[in-house]
Scaffold this motif. Sequence first.
Motif, short mmCIF file in Angstrom:
data_model
loop_
_atom_site.label_atom_id
_atom_site.label_comp_id
_atom_site.label_asym_id
_atom_site.label_seq_id
_atom_site.Cartn_x
_atom_site.Cartn_y
_atom_site.Cartn_z
N CYS A 162 1.62 9.53 -5.69
CA CYS A 162 2.24 10.83 -5.38
C CYS A 162 3.24 11.23 -6.47
N LEU A 163 4.08 10.30 -6.89
CA LEU A 163 5.06 10.59 -7.95
C LEU A 163 4.37 10.98 -9.25
N LEU A 164 3.32 10.26 -9.61
CA LEU A 164 2.60 10.58 -10.85
C LEU A 164 1.88 11.93 -10.76
N SER A 165 1.36 12.26 -9.58
CA SER A 165 0.66 13.53 -9.43
C SER A 165 1.61 14.72 -9.55
N ARG A 182 8.32 6.32 -13.05
CA ARG A 182 7.65 6.45 -11.75
C ARG A 182 7.35 5.08 -11.15
N LEU A 183 7.01 4.10 -12.00
CA LEU A 183 6.82 2.72 -11.51
C LEU A 183 8.12 2.20 -10.89
N MET A 184 9.22 2.40 -11.61
CA MET A 184 10.51 1.92 -11.12
C MET A 184 10.92 2.66 -9.85
N GLU A 185 10.69 3.96 -9.81
CA GLU A 185 11.04 4.74 -8.62
C GLU A 185 10.22 4.29 -7.41
N ALA A 186 8.93 4.04 -7.60
CA ALA A 186 8.09 3.56 -6.49
C ALA A 186 8.56 2.19 -6.02
N HIS A 187 9.03 1.37 -6.96
CA HIS A 187 9.49 0.03 -6.60
C HIS A 187 10.88 0.05 -5.96
N SER A 227 0.84 -1.20 0.00
CA SER A 227 0.00 0.00 0.00
C SER A 227 0.88 1.25 0.00
N ASP A 228 2.04 1.21 0.68
CA ASP A 228 2.96 2.35 0.65
C ASP A 228 3.49 2.61 -0.75
N GLN A 229 3.80 1.55 -1.48
CA GLN A 229 4.30 1.72 -2.85
C GLN A 229 3.21 2.28 -3.76
#
Length: 190
Positions: free
Chosen positions: A148-151, A169-174, A140-142
């Motif tokens: 947040c990153l996409l916004s 942004r997917l890679m950064e969240a991961h 849920s944090d990811q």
Amino acid sequence: MKNILIQSDRPVAVLDIEASALGTGSYPLEVGVALVRAPTKIIEVGASLIQPTEAWLRSGLWSDASAAVHGIPLELAERDGREVEQVCDWLNTLLGSRTIVASDAPRYDQDWLDTLFKAAGREQQFTLFNIEIMTADFSSDQHRQLACLLSRAPVPHRAGPDALRLASRLMEAHLGYPPRSAPLESPRDI
């Protein structure tokens, strides 16, 4: 289940398409791909304008409102776009059957891919999935981090930069840090 973003045996890609309009009769104007071959590697990004076919120009749907969003005038696609066969060959060579390809709008993007490949008389060799396949095992944090990153990242509304925005942004969240990017081979190089 191992996270799809870090599987080293299969590359993953984010695909995005800009089109003449939204709706029946619309056709693709630009396709972009952000390719991740391994989690520690650079995200390779590329795009190609698509030269509209005579049939698309004769009976296809054009929206000035869509053109205002993506900024691709019809004249630019006609002048600088690559022929549909060349774009299909580039996509099939780049993505093939092993790459996991995802989109944040798969219903629209698959319709435009169908239009593109039909016009070229080619068979699409890759399967397009919903982007959720890449976040299925996110915590849920990811998921919150990704949102947040996409916004915070403006949507460029061009196929290559849109695909890169989502993939990075997917890679950064991961991974917890932003990945680097580099250009892909262009369709002219194939």
